[in-house]
Design a protein around this motif. Structure first.
Motif, PDB file in Angstrom:
ATOM      1  N   ARG A 176      -4.030   2.975  -1.365  1.00 12.33           N
ATOM      2  CA  ARG A 176      -4.083   2.252  -2.634  1.00 12.33           C
ATOM      3  C   ARG A 176      -3.008   1.183  -2.654  1.00 12.33           C
ATOM      4  O   ARG A 176      -1.851   1.445  -2.338  1.00 12.33           O
ATOM      5  CB  ARG A 176      -3.869   3.217  -3.799  1.00 12.33           C
ATOM      6  CG  ARG A 176      -3.895   2.498  -5.136  1.00 12.33           C
ATOM      7  CD  ARG A 176      -3.717   3.413  -6.324  1.00 12.33           C
ATOM      8  NE  ARG A 176      -3.549   2.604  -7.511  1.00 12.33           N
ATOM      9  CZ  ARG A 176      -2.842   2.969  -8.562  1.00 12.33           C
ATOM     10  NH1 ARG A 176      -2.259   4.142  -8.606  1.00 12.33           N
ATOM     11  NH2 ARG A 176      -2.729   2.174  -9.610  1.00 12.33           N
ATOM     12  N   GLU A 177      -3.393  -0.030  -3.034  1.00 12.80           N
ATOM     13  CA  GLU A 177      -2.425  -1.114  -3.126  1.00 12.80           C
ATOM     14  C   GLU A 177      -1.844  -1.166  -4.534  1.00 12.80           C
ATOM     15  O   GLU A 177      -2.569  -1.053  -5.520  1.00 12.80           O
ATOM     16  CB  GLU A 177      -3.076  -2.448  -2.767  1.00 12.80           C
ATOM     17  CG  GLU A 177      -2.057  -3.553  -2.626  1.00 12.80           C
ATOM     18  CD  GLU A 177      -2.604  -4.773  -1.909  1.00 12.80           C
ATOM     19  OE1 GLU A 177      -3.042  -5.707  -2.618  1.00 12.80           O
ATOM     20  OE2 GLU A 177      -2.594  -4.796  -0.670  1.00 12.80           O
ATOM     21  N   HIS A 178      -0.544  -1.317  -4.607  1.00  9.95           N
ATOM     22  CA  HIS A 178       0.166  -1.379  -5.885  1.00  9.95           C
ATOM     23  C   HIS A 178       0.722  -2.789  -6.082  1.00  9.95           C
ATOM     24  O   HIS A 178       1.229  -3.398  -5.139  1.00  9.95           O
ATOM     25  CB  HIS A 178       1.306  -0.354  -5.915  1.00  9.95           C
ATOM     26  CG  HIS A 178       0.830   1.058  -5.809  1.00  9.95           C
ATOM     27  ND1 HIS A 178       0.708   1.890  -6.900  1.00  9.95           N
ATOM     28  CD2 HIS A 178       0.440   1.790  -4.732  1.00  9.95           C
ATOM     29  CE1 HIS A 178       0.263   3.074  -6.510  1.00  9.95           C
ATOM     30  NE2 HIS A 178       0.091   3.031  -5.191  1.00  9.95           N
ATOM     31  N   PRO A 183       0.798  -1.221   0.000  1.00 11.51           N
ATOM     32  CA  PRO A 183       0.000   0.000   0.000  1.00 11.51           C
ATOM     33  C   PRO A 183       0.833   1.274   0.000  1.00 11.51           C
ATOM     34  O   PRO A 183       1.953   1.303   0.512  1.00 11.51           O
ATOM     35  CB  PRO A 183      -0.776  -0.104   1.316  1.00 11.51           C
ATOM     36  CG  PRO A 183       0.186  -0.804   2.229  1.00 11.51           C
ATOM     37  CD  PRO A 183       0.925  -1.782   1.352  1.00 11.51           C
TER      38      PRO A 183
END
Length: 195
Positions: free
Chosen positions: A26-28, A21
């Protein structure tokens, strides 16, 4: 000040997966960037003097090279219990303060650092379009107190080569910095507490 050198990692090693995150929640994922011709995974810190020395230059490098097709992912793997300045909230502050245009992610479990064999901050892993390691070395030869200018010359040369479809120089000088601050009991087998 104590110094740790980056681990020797074989050129050609495949990039390990990333699912981490950023400070906005937001997770990448590594697959998010599969269309990019080159990928730089940079293990950095908010507190290490070696990173503090180059963070403005790294931000400028990011703006310049992302326009050329390089994807940068910065990762903070330091133990936040012992070092509260390494939290996700502080990562968000670093992004705002220094103008990082690339994702700066938190590796809370430290598993991504282990998967890459990251030892220090900064620790740079440059991969080509095939996501095989092409360069694992220093940003440049500037160090805290040595008076040398921060140019990013070594990393720039490596990225230029990869983006041009060629190989970086075979002779690569390891990065030097602070050791990653491992959680007690979570240290990888190669970690030396003397470092």
């Amino acid at each position: 000040m104590p110094q740790t050198e980056s681990n020797p990692i074989a050129i050609g090693t495949k990039a390990a997966d990333i699912q981490l995150p950023d400070s906005r929640g937001r997770e990448h994922h590594l697959v998010d960037f599969e269309s990019k011709p080159a990928l730089l995974v940079a293990f950095i810190s908010n507190r290490c003097p070696f990173v503090i020395l180059l963070r403005e230059a790294l931000a400028q490098f990011g703006r310049e090279y992302e326009a050329k097709g390089l994807q940068i992912i910065a990762i903070n793997s330091n133990d936040t219990a012992a070092h509260p300045e390494e939290t996700l909230a502080r990562i968000g502050q670093e992004v705002e303060t220094y103008g990082y245009t690339f994702p700066y992610l938190k590796d809370e479990t430290q598993e991504v650092a282990k998967a890459y064999g990251a030892a220090c901050t900064p620790d740079f892993f440059l991969f080509g379009a095939d996501r095989k390691l092409a360069y694992h070395g220093q940003f440049d030869d500037a160090r805290p107190g040595n008076g040398k200018p921060v140019t990013g010359a070594d990393l720039r040369a490596a990225v230029d080569a990869v983006l041009a479809g060629s190989k970086p120089a075979a002779s690569q000088i390891p990065s030097i910095g602070c050791n990653i601050k491992w959680e007690p009991g979570n240290e990888p087998s190669w970690f030396s507490k003397a470092a």
